[in-house]
Design a protein around this motif. Structure first.
Motif, PDB file in Angstrom:
ATOM      1  N   GLN A  21       0.822  -1.213   0.000  1.00 20.93           N
ATOM      2  CA  GLN A  21       0.000   0.000   0.000  1.00 20.93           C
ATOM      3  C   GLN A  21       0.859   1.268   0.000  1.00 20.93           C
ATOM      4  OE1 GLN A  21      -1.272  -2.864   1.830  1.00 20.93           O
ATOM      5  NE2 GLN A  21      -2.385  -3.064  -0.097  1.00 20.93           N
ATOM      6  N   MET A  22       2.162   1.105  -0.067  1.00 19.57           N
ATOM      7  CA  MET A  22       3.054   2.267  -0.209  1.00 19.57           C
ATOM      8  C   MET A  22       2.746   3.019  -1.491  1.00 19.57           C
ATOM      9  SD  MET A  22       6.973   1.474   0.875  1.00 19.57           S
ATOM     10  CE  MET A  22       7.275   0.794  -0.734  1.00 19.57           C
ATOM     11  N   ALA A  51      19.890   9.006   0.963  1.00 23.37           N
ATOM     12  CA  ALA A  51      20.653  10.235   1.227  1.00 23.37           C
ATOM     13  C   ALA A  51      20.954  10.983  -0.079  1.00 23.37           C
ATOM     14  CB  ALA A  51      21.952   9.901   1.953  1.00 23.37           C
ATOM     15  N   GLU A  52      21.256  10.233  -1.116  1.00 24.87           N
ATOM     16  CA  GLU A  52      21.588  10.849  -2.404  1.00 24.87           C
ATOM     17  C   GLU A  52      20.336  11.467  -3.038  1.00 24.87           C
ATOM     18  OE1 GLU A  52      24.273  12.275  -4.709  1.00 24.87           O
ATOM     19  OE2 GLU A  52      24.814  11.015  -2.984  1.00 24.87           O
ATOM     20  N   ALA A  96      13.482   8.467  -2.386  1.00 20.98           N
ATOM     21  CA  ALA A  96      14.146   8.557  -1.074  1.00 20.98           C
ATOM     22  C   ALA A  96      13.272   7.946   0.018  1.00 20.98           C
ATOM     23  CB  ALA A  96      14.482  10.006  -0.750  1.00 20.98           C
ATOM     24  N   ASP A  97      11.971   8.266  -0.004  1.00 22.44           N
ATOM     25  CA  ASP A  97      11.035   7.683   0.981  1.00 22.44           C
ATOM     26  C   ASP A  97      11.013   6.157   0.894  1.00 22.44           C
ATOM     27  OD1 ASP A  97      10.260  10.150   1.913  1.00 22.44           O
ATOM     28  OD2 ASP A  97       8.363  10.210   0.801  1.00 22.44           O
ATOM     29  N   THR A 137      12.160   3.325   3.707  1.00 26.85           N
ATOM     30  CA  THR A 137      11.293   2.219   4.162  1.00 26.85           C
ATOM     31  C   THR A 137      11.991   0.875   3.944  1.00 26.85           C
ATOM     32  OG1 THR A 137       9.336   3.493   3.593  1.00 26.85           O
ATOM     33  CG2 THR A 137       9.038   1.113   3.837  1.00 26.85           C
ATOM     34  N   CYS A 138      12.604   0.718   2.793  1.00 27.80           N
ATOM     35  CA  CYS A 138      13.274  -0.550   2.478  1.00 27.80           C
ATOM     36  C   CYS A 138      14.455  -0.774   3.418  1.00 27.80           C
ATOM     37  CB  CYS A 138      13.720  -0.546   1.016  1.00 27.80           C
ATOM     38  SG  CYS A 138      14.283  -2.164   0.467  1.00 27.80           S
ATOM     39  N   ALA A 139      15.211   0.276   3.690  1.00 30.84           N
ATOM     40  CA  ALA A 139      16.341   0.148   4.623  1.00 30.84           C
ATOM     41  C   ALA A 139      15.852  -0.324   5.995  1.00 30.84           C
ATOM     42  CB  ALA A 139      17.082   1.475   4.749  1.00 30.84           C
ATOM     43  N   GLU A 140      14.728   0.250   6.446  1.00 30.84           N
ATOM     44  CA  GLU A 140      14.174  -0.163   7.751  1.00 30.84           C
ATOM     45  C   GLU A 140      13.751  -1.632   7.732  1.00 30.84           C
ATOM     46  OE1 GLU A 140      10.913   2.487   8.857  1.00 30.84           O
ATOM     47  OE2 GLU A 140      12.231   4.185   8.353  1.00 30.84           O
ATOM     48  N   GLU A 141      13.061  -2.020   6.683  1.00 32.85           N
ATOM     49  CA  GLU A 141      12.609  -3.423   6.589  1.00 32.85           C
ATOM     50  C   GLU A 141      13.812  -4.367   6.525  1.00 32.85           C
ATOM     51  OE1 GLU A 141       9.576  -4.557   6.951  1.00 32.85           O
ATOM     52  OE2 GLU A 141       8.525  -2.640   6.899  1.00 32.85           O
ATOM     53  N   CYS A 142      14.845  -3.950   5.797  1.00 34.82           N
ATOM     54  CA  CYS A 142      16.045  -4.793   5.682  1.00 34.82           C
ATOM     55  C   CYS A 142      16.761  -4.903   7.027  1.00 34.82           C
ATOM     56  CB  CYS A 142      17.000  -4.237   4.628  1.00 34.82           C
ATOM     57  SG  CYS A 142      16.465  -4.581   2.936  1.00 34.82           S
TER      58      CYS A 142
END
Lengths: 132, 132, 132, 132
Positions: free
Chosen positions: C15-16, D100-101, D114-115, D119-124
């Protein structure tokens, strides 16, 4: 049998024993794909850093597609996939397109990459039409 | 400079001119990764076709992970990615695990693949720790 | 608009907000390829761990080819590569072969994967023949 | 259970039955990686076509690394690789760098990407630190 290392840039790893029994047409095509993906990646970075990068957008896009398809073709062949020939047929198409694009630019990296793409396209066509 | 082609299985494509200027540590590691992914793919198919395939499930899984990470490491280095060293560090870990797994089996393809994985792990560690 | 999440296994990430402007045929095909590569990877591991793994060697090999080609098709489309349609055409062929192979086995993971492969093959054929 | 499709851009394929039994943390991470690779590929093409492409060379390079690592992380997790957590740890690093870039550029595609990278970094990171 002795072979001359023309450029001196290939490392000792190339002289490592390789698994036996690989079909010579396929091995030639794997090596061509590996060389092509490296040339495309190198040319990709070089193009991104040229002052006329804006004239090279299409070239940059095709270089990336070519690197990716060569990488996957190399893996398909290495595991002797039943789809290797169909995959190499598509790879040849993309290598030809990449060679045509690189040929438009006069710098060494593009001219060199165009040569390597053409060689890879030929090896992929041989692969895709050889009775295995 | 002349080099001896130990096995005679590498094709003429290896004598193609390569793009100039690649760092020798990185080129050695790219070549090691390409050799390792091919060895892993070949060993993967060979293991799948061994009569004791059920004893090789874990080996088959690690061989696949190793082939995939070597393939991507080769691409990251070829485009001189800023993450090459971190990527090669992970690649070394997976190559070591694959060597340890292949060592358990006495057939030629596993023993050969274990050697190539160990070489690749060493090159990846050199790559990941060399000041670039 | 509300949609029913049939299985409850898909996460909130679906849902993103997604980048706007993707062609709906292409988006459907990207989603089908992502679902198919996951199904193939899951079915691959499940087949490797079945007691009759020896009867599934060919299925395991096609599942891997299918996962890899779907993964790359998804990337080609996401960057709107000019070769997306040719790539999807090949992807459809491999998905069809994978569906045919999985259909031979009665377990849930193979039957489920066969369905997902068939859907993906259809989406890939639509993609490869739609005027873009 | 009903879920709201926020943007209307996701296709019906998301409502396909998925193979059962996937760990929810892993499924969330797979979905985040798939969304991130698509956002990165789309942002990559968009950046290449911006008039200030010369200011975006580094962003373009990181976007590509991010797309590739997300794609492979998605495959590693889908087959429940024993290296998934280490792979996701590296993926988080590259997603953070990409976020960041992209944050440096004011256009919608970079801000959106970037958003999604964050989100992906957090999930990873969740994936790489969850006890499986």
């Amino acid at each position: 049998m002795q072979t001359t290392n023309v450029t001196g840039t290939r490392s000792a790893v190339n002289q490592m024993p390789m698994p036996t029994g690989m079909n010579p047409t396929m091995q030639a095509c794997i090596d061509a794909c590996n060389a092509c993906l490296q040339a495309c990646e190198e040319c990709y970075v070089a193009c991104l850093n040229e002052p006329d990068v804006q004239a090279r957008i299409h070239c940059i896009q095709v270089l990336r597609d070519c690197a990716d398809v060569c990488s996957m073709a190399s893996q398909y062949m290495s595991r002797n996939s039943e789809f290797s020939q169909q995959f190499c047929n598509l790879c040849a198409t993309i290598c030809d397109a990449c060679a045509a694009e690189c040929t438009k630019f006069q710098d060494t990296h593009c001219q060199n990459c165009a040569d390597i793409c053409r060689t890879c396209a030929e090896e992929c066509r041989k692969m895709s039409t050889t009775k295995m």
